[in-house]
Design a protein around this motif. Structure first.
Motif, PDB file in Angstrom:
ATOM      1  N   UNK A   1      12.394  70.348 -66.038  1.00 31.09           N
ATOM      2  CA  UNK A   1      13.831  70.200 -65.832  1.00 31.09           C
ATOM      3  C   UNK A   1      14.215  68.750 -65.656  1.00 31.09           C
ATOM      4  N   UNK A   2      13.339  67.999 -64.968  1.00 33.35           N
ATOM      5  CA  UNK A   2      13.663  66.608 -64.698  1.00 33.35           C
ATOM      6  C   UNK A   2      13.751  65.774 -65.950  1.00 33.35           C
TER       7      UNK A   2
ATOM      8  N   UNK B   1      16.966  66.657 -67.627  1.00 33.76           N
ATOM      9  CA  UNK B   1      18.145  66.089 -66.974  1.00 33.76           C
ATOM     10  C   UNK B   1      18.184  64.575 -67.140  1.00 33.76           C
TER      11      UNK B   1
ATOM     12  N   UNK C   1      19.871  63.901 -70.190  1.00 33.01           N
ATOM     13  CA  UNK C   1      21.321  64.040 -70.053  1.00 33.01           C
ATOM     14  C   UNK C   1      21.900  62.771 -69.446  1.00 33.01           C
ATOM     15  N   UNK C   2      21.212  62.237 -68.387  1.00 35.64           N
ATOM     16  CA  UNK C   2      21.726  61.042 -67.735  1.00 35.64           C
ATOM     17  C   UNK C   2      21.706  59.851 -68.667  1.00 35.64           C
TER      18      UNK C   2
ATOM     19  N   UNK D   1      22.341  61.669 -73.797  1.00 38.38           N
ATOM     20  CA  UNK D   1      22.238  62.570 -74.941  1.00 38.38           C
ATOM     21  C   UNK D   1      22.400  64.010 -74.496  1.00 38.38           C
ATOM     22  N   UNK D   2      22.028  64.940 -75.355  1.00 36.33           N
ATOM     23  CA  UNK D   2      22.047  66.345 -74.976  1.00 36.33           C
ATOM     24  C   UNK D   2      20.804  66.624 -74.145  1.00 36.33           C
ATOM     25  N   UNK D   3      20.656  67.867 -73.696  1.00 36.64           N
ATOM     26  CA  UNK D   3      19.484  68.229 -72.923  1.00 36.64           C
ATOM     27  C   UNK D   3      18.251  68.111 -73.799  1.00 36.64           C
ATOM     28  N   UNK D   4      17.201  67.468 -73.282  1.00 33.16           N
ATOM     29  CA  UNK D   4      15.940  67.320 -73.999  1.00 33.16           C
ATOM     30  C   UNK D   4      16.077  66.520 -75.289  1.00 33.16           C
ATOM     31  N   UNK D   5      17.034  65.601 -75.352  1.00 31.85           N
ATOM     32  CA  UNK D   5      17.114  64.755 -76.525  1.00 31.85           C
ATOM     33  C   UNK D   5      16.311  63.510 -76.217  1.00 31.85           C
TER      34      UNK D   5
END
Lengths: 129, 141, 494
Positions: B81-82, B85, B88-89, B92-96
């Motif tokens: 998850x980290x 996230x 995201x920070x 980009x999108x999640x897991x980009x």
């Protein structure tokens, strides 16, 4: 007709495996045999997917200098997830069977239903007194 | 009775570190060969199951207590998850993974997937251990 | 950085991570588990409401995981139908979490409470995931997460009948999920894509092929078992009646609705409406099965003496309504069907919560234990009466609104013979509810009738759900507007 049977022998084998697993899940009375049947059923579906991803003259989908054409890697990836789901389901089923064995002392479905029926009858008799 | 246990015990004591090393190898080479997080985690757990079978359940429980597996299981999910996230920070999108500030796109993707595989491996190993020890317990709870 | 744009993925990631924090926090102090679960469900409810708001204002949301373009990447799509079901499910889960503190303490051993809440939040993740994803293999993964968590939730209580019921449900549920997996495999084999929007584009020229027919058949059978459509409902009565009360309420109000959502998604978005009517007349077959489900569910419910079992058979009947509305294939009936997703969740949720209150106070699950409860537990019984009247279909309650839309839809489809079925089942529902209402208010109880109602933590959620039954019955335009737009989009303008 021969083309249908010999040409697609992989699908025939996987369907047979699936039906063996399905039969075991439904007909067998022992709880562990049902779990074994479930595993056979799910493994047959996994193999079915992998065989569907084979490309003619393709090598395994790992980067290799001498390769000309690769197999389709997507079914492999999907089946990694399906294998994990299968392992998880087997684990939950085995945990349930362990507790059922501790409570009832038997692993046969007929014996468990019998114990339950007798207990329900006793409760009814006690309730009506 | 003791004699066969001596041979099995000796061989397993030799082999278990190599099995664990192989498990780490399988986790690390997930994108270049067969393997990945789940497979490596299961092999790691298999080594501890071997230890528990050969040397007794209590020995195995001493090495790998319930508390350790309770702490290890969430750590893998936190890593997973980290990293998502973090992406995201970083905008980009999640897991980009491409957006992580780690150098070129290729290096960032590689390190991102590597981190995720390690997380998955840790969680899977801890969960497989818990499943084995809980299912094989003898005492009534 | 706009956090609201990432809500689609946060709705899944936050419960998933929390489900593994809870055992850790539970080691320090057992009561932290409930607080964390409550916070997570509330947060997800707020995020779902915000997502639905964005959909109403700006239209369909599409979120790409990992930045990969569809159809190569996984995409999360939210439109009217999605957003509606998301809000309903997260709201019901939040309300039931408030209720669960006292109820779970009694029915589950204290050493296992933190594990119970962990699996609870994992079940919640599965529910959210099935609803929000736009990739067909992702639906299978989240259906399996939801199912595995539900097998564990049913078996975690103290009763030993629950173990066999959960095992039975496990075997049947795995067969269904593996059929769904096979169906996905067939669809992938012939189109090469896993994205729902992409499949919708590619399938129409392939409708004549046997592979697509097989895939559709496998999907229908697999999903019918998950949503307990007659005759594949055999796991439901045992699973609901032997589970702890919180679990029965949660599963009855949410799990079958999410299964119905998955069926609507696959039958009307992946396979277009023309497939369902012209290529394979599956609407007619499922229409007959839905009618049988409605009647059989009500008849079997009359024969039960255990409260939870009666409500479980009643659920089988109500799911028949949802499928009936969907299979009539016109906009009014589909609106009624989508509305019934909200309405049944409210009604059944309230009923199961009241039964949980009675079990918490007296420990009796039998109908005869309710004699004279009207004086002893007035608020709970008031909630039961309101929800019961709503199930029968009294005007001014939600039950009436969805039955009205279904009846009008049946008339529009020239199938007036559905209306006697709806009326007959309302009559049968009145029979088994009036029996209980009579026992509550018109019989004398055995003990002295002192006021001894359930604690406030359990009463509040029950009264909220019962109150919403009436509120959405009067102010019905709020859900109806959303359901109408969702039906329009599903049916593509028929």
């Amino acid at each position: 007709m021969i083309e249908l049977i010999i040409g697609k022998y992989n699908f025939w084998i996987y369907i047979t495996l699936m039906m063996i697993g399905f039969y075991a899940m439904i007909v067998k009375g022992n709880l562990i045999k049902k779990i074994v049947g479930m595993n056979i059923f799910q493994t047959a579906v996994i193999l079915f997917y992998i065989s569907m991803g084979k490309v003619k003259d393709g090598t395994a989908p790992i980067i290799w200098e001498k390769a000309v054409v690769y197999d389709n890697p997507i079914p492999h990836v999907l089946m990694l997830t399906a294998i994990v789901v299968s392992v998880g389901t087997t684990a939950v089923a085995l945990a349930l069977v362990t507790r059922i064995y501790k409570e009832y002392g038997t692993m046969e479905e007929d014996a468990i239903l019998d114990i339950e029926r007798r207990q329900a009858e006793e409760l009814r008799k006690k309730g009506s007194e | 009775m003791m004699k066969e246990h001596i041979i099995i015990g000796f061989i397993s004591r030799l082999l278990i570190p190599f099995i664990q090393l192989y498990a780490l190898y399988v986790i690390a080479h997930g994108d270049l060969g067969p393997g990945g997080g789940f497979q490596g985690g299961v092999i790691f757990a298999a080594s501890i199951v071997l230890y528990a079978i050969v040397f007794g359940m209590d020995e195995g429980r001493k090495r790998f207590s319930q508390k350790l597996s309770d702490i290890l299981s969430p750590i893998g999910v936190f890593i997973y998850g980290g990293i998502g996230l973090l992406c995201i920070l970083a905008g980009g999108a999640y897991l980009q993974y491409g957006k992580l500030p780690l150098g070129s796109l290729k290096l960032a993707s590689h390190l991102g997937i590597y981190g995720i595989e390690i997380g998955v491996g840790i969680t899977v190993a801890a969960v497989m251990m818990t499943i084995f020890f809980e299912t094989a317990r003898r005492k009534n709870d | 950085m706009d956090i609201a744009a990432h809500f689609p993925v946060l709705v899944i990631v936050i419960p998933l991570i929390t489900a593994l924090i809870i055992p850790l926090a539970g080691r320090i102090n057992r009561s932290y588990a409930w607080y964390i679960a409550l916070a997570v469900t509330f947060l997800c409810f707020l995020m779902s409401a915000s997502l639905l708001n964005t959909v109403i204002n700006t239209g369909r949301i599409s979120y790409r995981l990992g930045g990969w373009e569809p159809p190569w990447g996984i995409e999360y799509v939210i439109d009217y139908l999605n957003g509606f079901v998301l809000v309903v499910v997260s709201f019901i889960a939040f309300i039931i979490t408030i209720y669960s503190k006292k109820s779970a303490e009694q029915e589950i051993e204290n050493s296992r409470i933190h594990i119970f809440y962990s699996i609870y939040v994992l079940f919640f993740t599965g529910l959210m995931g099935v609803t929000i994803t736009g990739d067909i293999f992702n639906i299978y993964v989240f259906i399996e997460i939801m199912s595995l968590a539900s097998y564990a939730l049913i078996a975690v209580g103290k009763k030993r009948n629950a173990l066999v019921a959960s095992y039975n449900y496990l075997i049947l549920g795995t067969i269904a999920a593996t059929f769904i997996l096979l169906g996905i495999g067939y669809l992938y084999m012939i189109t090469g894509s896993l994205n729902i929007g992409d499949l919708r584009e590619r399938l129409p020229q392939l409708y004549h092929s046997k592979v697509v027919l097989t895939a559709f058949a496998l999907f229908t059978v697999g999903l019918s078992l998950k949503l307990a459509l007659f005759p594949l409902h055999a796991w439901l009565p045992n699973a609901y009646s032997h589970a702890p009360s919180v679990v029965s309420a949660l599963m009855a109000a949410t799990a079958t609705k999410v299964g119905a959502y998955a069926m609507l998604r696959i039958m009307f978005t992946v396979f277009k409406v023309e497939f369902d009517i012209q290529v394979v007349p599956v609407t007619k077959i499922l229409l007959v099965l839905a009618c049988i489900a409605i009647i059989a569910g009500s008849v079997l419910a009359i024969a039960q003496t255990n409260m939870k079992r009666m409500l479980a058979y009643s659920s089988v009947g109500q799911i028949g309504y949802i499928v009936l509305g969907a299979m009539l294939v016109n906009q009014t009936a589909m609106t009624g069907s989508i509305l019934h997703i909200l309405n049944h969740a409210l009604m059944k949720g309230a009923l199961f919560l009241v039964v949980g209150c009675v079990i918490y106070k007296t420990g009796i699950e039998d109908i005869s234990g309710l004699k004279g409860m009207g004086k002893k537990m007035p608020y709970s019984m008031a909630a039961f009466t309101i929800a019961g009247l709503s199930m029968i279909g009294t005007p001014l309650t939600v039950g009436f609104v969805s039955k009205w839309y279904l009846a009008i839809g049946a008339l529009k489809a020239d199938m007036w013979y559905i209306i006697p079925v709806i009326l007959l089942s309302s009559l049968l529902t009145a029979v088994y509810f009036w029996r209980i209402i009579e026992m509550i208010y018109f019989y004398k109880g055995s003990d002295k009738e002192a006021y001894n109602d359930a604690p406030a933590g359990m009463l509040m959620p029950t009264l909220i759900l019962a109150g919403l039954c009436v509120f959405f019955g009067i102010a019905a335009f709020i859900p109806v507007s959303i359901a109408k737009k969702a039906a329009e989009m599903l049916l593509g303008g028929i």
